[in-house]
Design an enzyme around this catalytic site. Sequence first.
Site, PDB file in Angstrom:
ATOM      1  N   ARG A   1      56.952  23.703  54.246  1.00  0.00           N
ATOM      2  CA  ARG A   1      55.938  23.451  55.767  1.00  0.00           C
ATOM      3  C   ARG A   1      54.509  23.481  54.170  1.00  0.00           C
ATOM      4  NH1 ARG A   1      58.540  28.421  57.373  1.00  0.00           N
ATOM      5  NH2 ARG A   1      58.388  28.411  59.330  1.00  0.00           N
TER       6      ARG A   1
ATOM      7  N   LYS B   1      45.235  11.542  56.758  1.00  0.00           N
ATOM      8  CA  LYS B   1      46.379  11.431  56.989  1.00  0.00           C
ATOM      9  C   LYS B   1      47.725  10.599  57.068  1.00  0.00           C
ATOM     10  CE  LYS B   1      42.675   9.709  61.616  1.00  0.00           C
ATOM     11  NZ  LYS B   1      42.471   9.014  62.303  1.00  0.00           N
TER      12      LYS B   1
ATOM     13  N   GLU C   1      38.526  -3.559  55.514  1.00  0.00           N
ATOM     14  CA  GLU C   1      38.240  -2.694  55.527  1.00  0.00           C
ATOM     15  C   GLU C   1      36.735  -2.271  54.820  1.00  0.00           C
ATOM     16  OE1 GLU C   1      39.596  -0.157  57.827  1.00  0.00           O
ATOM     17  OE2 GLU C   1      41.703  -0.892  57.312  1.00  0.00           O
TER      18      GLU C   1
ATOM     19  N   LYS D   1      34.506   7.270  53.433  1.00  0.00           N
ATOM     20  CA  LYS D   1      34.852   7.557  54.067  1.00  0.00           C
ATOM     21  C   LYS D   1      35.142   9.114  53.927  1.00  0.00           C
ATOM     22  CE  LYS D   1      39.408   7.585  55.825  1.00  0.00           C
ATOM     23  NZ  LYS D   1      41.334   7.261  55.914  1.00  0.00           N
TER      24      LYS D   1
ATOM     25  N   GLU E   1      39.183  14.213  63.313  1.00  0.00           N
ATOM     26  CA  GLU E   1      38.642  12.905  64.301  1.00  0.00           C
ATOM     27  C   GLU E   1      38.230  13.698  65.424  1.00  0.00           C
ATOM     28  OE1 GLU E   1      40.422   9.715  64.005  1.00  0.00           O
ATOM     29  OE2 GLU E   1      39.939   8.767  65.729  1.00  0.00           O
TER      30      GLU E   1
ATOM     31  N   ARG F   1      34.275  10.899  62.850  1.00  0.00           N
ATOM     32  CA  ARG F   1      35.428  10.068  62.421  1.00  0.00           C
ATOM     33  C   ARG F   1      35.828   9.054  62.868  1.00  0.00           C
ATOM     34  NH1 ARG F   1      40.321  12.566  58.711  1.00  0.00           N
ATOM     35  NH2 ARG F   1      41.248  10.615  58.054  1.00  0.00           N
TER      36      ARG F   1
ATOM     37  N   ASN G   1      37.331   3.719  62.806  1.00  0.00           N
ATOM     38  CA  ASN G   1      38.087   3.202  63.925  1.00  0.00           C
ATOM     39  C   ASN G   1      37.090   2.093  64.392  1.00  0.00           C
ATOM     40  OD1 ASN G   1      39.849   4.575  63.502  1.00  0.00           O
ATOM     41  ND2 ASN G   1      39.315   5.744  65.592  1.00  0.00           N
TER      42      ASN G   1
ATOM     43  N   HIS H   1      39.335  -1.326  65.035  1.00  0.00           N
ATOM     44  CA  HIS H   1      40.242  -1.475  64.962  1.00  0.00           C
ATOM     45  C   HIS H   1      40.455  -1.494  66.645  1.00  0.00           C
ATOM     46  CE1 HIS H   1      40.197  -0.246  61.215  1.00  0.00           C
ATOM     47  NE2 HIS H   1      41.692   0.469  61.077  1.00  0.00           N
TER      48      HIS H   1
ATOM     49  N   HIS I   1      43.502  -3.139  66.502  1.00  0.00           N
ATOM     50  CA  HIS I   1      45.192  -2.694  67.084  1.00  0.00           C
ATOM     51  C   HIS I   1      46.293  -2.983  68.290  1.00  0.00           C
ATOM     52  CE1 HIS I   1      44.592   1.994  65.385  1.00  0.00           C
ATOM     53  NE2 HIS I   1      44.693   1.599  63.893  1.00  0.00           N
TER      54      HIS I   1
ATOM     55  N   HIS J   1      47.087  -5.950  58.526  1.00  0.00           N
ATOM     56  CA  HIS J   1      46.160  -4.644  59.125  1.00  0.00           C
ATOM     57  C   HIS J   1      44.781  -5.230  58.872  1.00  0.00           C
ATOM     58  CE1 HIS J   1      44.434  -0.926  61.212  1.00  0.00           C
ATOM     59  NE2 HIS J   1      43.936  -1.150  59.573  1.00  0.00           N
TER      60      HIS J   1
HETATM   61  N1  LIG Z   1      46.364   7.654  56.457  1.00  0.00           N
HETATM   62  C1  LIG Z   1      45.679   6.328  56.545  1.00  0.00           C
HETATM   63  O1  LIG Z   1      44.337   6.651  57.187  1.00  0.00           O
HETATM   64  C2  LIG Z   1      45.931   4.623  56.519  1.00  0.00           C
HETATM   65  C3  LIG Z   1      44.553   4.027  56.867  1.00  0.00           C
HETATM   66  C4  LIG Z   1      45.298   2.951  56.949  1.00  0.00           C
HETATM   67  C5  LIG Z   1      46.062   2.439  56.856  1.00  0.00           C
HETATM   68  N2  LIG Z   1      47.554   3.405  56.703  1.00  0.00           N
HETATM   69  C6  LIG Z   1      49.036   2.741  56.732  1.00  0.00           C
HETATM   70  O2  LIG Z   1      48.577   1.944  55.942  1.00  0.00           O
HETATM   71  C7  LIG Z   1      49.729   0.888  55.808  1.00  0.00           C
HETATM   72  C8  LIG Z   1      49.110  -0.597  55.039  1.00  0.00           C
HETATM   73  O3  LIG Z   1      48.970   0.537  53.814  1.00  0.00           O
HETATM   74  P1  LIG Z   1      49.050  -1.285  52.924  1.00  0.00           P
HETATM   75  O4  LIG Z   1      48.634  -2.410  53.318  1.00  0.00           O
HETATM   76  O5  LIG Z   1      48.848  -0.713  51.402  1.00  0.00           O
HETATM   77  O6  LIG Z   1      50.396  -1.691  52.627  1.00  0.00           O
HETATM   78  P2  LIG Z   1      52.065  -1.784  52.133  1.00  0.00           P
HETATM   79  O7  LIG Z   1      52.027  -0.603  51.433  1.00  0.00           O
HETATM   80  O8  LIG Z   1      53.027  -2.546  53.027  1.00  0.00           O
HETATM   81  O9  LIG Z   1      51.837  -2.074  50.897  1.00  0.00           O
HETATM   82  C9  LIG Z   1      51.184  -3.700  50.897  1.00  0.00           C
HETATM   83  C10 LIG Z   1      52.542  -4.592  49.475  1.00  0.00           C
HETATM   84  O10 LIG Z   1      52.024  -4.482  48.770  1.00  0.00           O
HETATM   85  C11 LIG Z   1      53.570  -4.141  47.527  1.00  0.00           C
HETATM   86  N3  LIG Z   1      52.206  -3.599  46.741  1.00  0.00           N
HETATM   87  C12 LIG Z   1      52.011  -1.996  46.210  1.00  0.00           C
HETATM   88  N4  LIG Z   1      51.152  -1.446  45.012  1.00  0.00           N
HETATM   89  C13 LIG Z   1      51.157  -3.245  44.744  1.00  0.00           C
HETATM   90  C14 LIG Z   1      50.286  -3.993  43.654  1.00  0.00           C
HETATM   91  N5  LIG Z   1      49.994  -3.016  42.798  1.00  0.00           N
HETATM   92  N6  LIG Z   1      51.009  -4.862  42.838  1.00  0.00           N
HETATM   93  C15 LIG Z   1      51.558  -5.621  43.563  1.00  0.00           C
HETATM   94  N7  LIG Z   1      52.046  -5.509  44.578  1.00  0.00           N
HETATM   95  C16 LIG Z   1      52.035  -3.819  45.316  1.00  0.00           C
HETATM   96  C17 LIG Z   1      53.719  -3.315  48.633  1.00  0.00           C
HETATM   97  O11 LIG Z   1      55.787  -3.053  48.284  1.00  0.00           O
HETATM   98  C18 LIG Z   1      53.939  -4.040  49.773  1.00  0.00           C
HETATM   99  O12 LIG Z   1      54.906  -5.301  49.370  1.00  0.00           O
HETATM  100  C19 LIG Z   1      49.874   1.398  56.815  1.00  0.00           C
HETATM  101  O13 LIG Z   1      51.552   1.800  57.349  1.00  0.00           O
HETATM  102  C20 LIG Z   1      49.077   1.366  57.538  1.00  0.00           C
HETATM  103  O14 LIG Z   1      49.967   2.395  59.397  1.00  0.00           O
HETATM  104  C21 LIG Z   1      46.978   4.431  57.105  1.00  0.00           C
HETATM  105 ZN   LIG Z   2      42.176   0.348  59.435  1.00  0.00          ZN
END
Ligand SMILES: NC(=O)c1ccc[n+]([C@@H]2O[C@H](COP(=O)([O-])OP(=O)(O)OC[C@H]3O[C@@H](n4cnc5c(N)ncnc54)[C@H](O)[C@@H]3O)[C@@H](O)[C@H]2O)c1
Ligand SMILES: [Zn+2]
Length: 364
Positions: free
Chosen positions: A122, A144, A186, A228, A238, A242, A246, A249, A253, A266
Amino acid sequence: LTRILTVELGARSYPIHIGAGLLSGLGEKIRKQVTGRRVLVVTNPTVKKLYGAVADRSLAAAGLDLYWAEIPDGEEHKTLAVAARLYDLAFDAGLDRDCPVVALGGGVVGDITGFVAATYLRGVPFVQVPTTLLAQVDSSVGGKVAVNHPRGKNIIGAFYQPRLVVADTDTLLTLPEREIRAGIGEIIKYGVIADAEFFAWLENNLERLSAGNPETLAYAVEISCRIKAAVVAADETEQGHRQILNYGHTIGHAIESLTDYREYLHGEAISIGMVAAARLAVRLGMLDETAQGRIEHLVQRAGLPTALPPGLDFEAVLASLQRDKKARAGRITFILPEAVGRVRICPDIASSVLRPLFPPVTVP
Ligand SMILES: NC(=O)c1ccc[n+]([C@@H]2O[C@H](COP(=O)([O-])OP(=O)(O)OC[C@H]3O[C@@H](n4cnc5c(N)ncnc54)[C@H](O)[C@@H]3O)[C@@H](O)[C@H]2O)c1
Ligand SMILES: [Zn+2]
């Protein structure tokens, strides 16, 4: 130079540390923040190869017992099945309620690790160590956490804030250029929604930022996190405000979903969405064309897409928007700019005003 910000959430407030080389001091920072001595660090093989050794040394030097968990690289592994394997590893490692779970990686690792931290026993202390630009400016802050479900992305999740975020900007130096660009999408968003001065700074520093200049990156990460953090502090779950995060987005999306999350990162998809929303705002008389031109030009200069891909027609986008869980009775919520640095939440956009935004692509 370490920059430290705070996400103000009363008893659940937490710091964000931003700076070059912070990974080597990670162990000490975790120790100050939690009492448990066993630490589960979740990462993927790509990140572990690059940063596993330094994390290992740092946690050992701080007297922490480190257990590694690796998940495969890629969005398709952000699933309940993978989360279930992480619970097994947490039990095997003997983690109790005081022991932290640490996410070392991009947003995929951060989201699923946070989900596990929120639900294992939990809830156990959660630490974010974001290593992508997107994760440093966005996903690691705000609580999130989620996994994907066959019915949709991020629809199984929770609001669960970390205890600590450590963003080592040196880790960005190994990121592929395309990932940097997507993160800049972003970052531009933050300028448009909340900070005209930051937007102007981006206009003046874009080349240095894209080239990965360390000081420039650190400043952009700091301001993005500041914006942020303030939005999250004002509306953690949200209920209203918040939603401004978006911006871009709604259409972003839809594009991601229509292209099966394969074609666009993204940050690229939301760039198309930000440009479309700015054009929509002009059509509705909310935004002047000069401001819209600045937004579009900056996105384009950043090497990000500004138009729908040929082959994706507007009717498909519209149908997807209407399937979206946030659409009500054919009316769609958009976050629309009123100026560079200010947006309004518009919950009631009719599909008829959207159509002219996407002129059919003419094939010669
Ligand atoms: N929680 C939230 O508020 C929120 C907000 C935006 C996006 N997200 C989520 O985030 C995800 C996307 O995140 P992302 O863009 O970081 O993608 P990701 O985590 O897939 O990373 C992108 C690529 O970079 C590689 N990588 C990571 N760090 C590295 C480094 N320092 N050097 C070289 N390669 C590296 C990873 O292995 C991967 O192949 C999605 O699942 C999305 O839904 C969440
Ligand atoms: Zn985003």
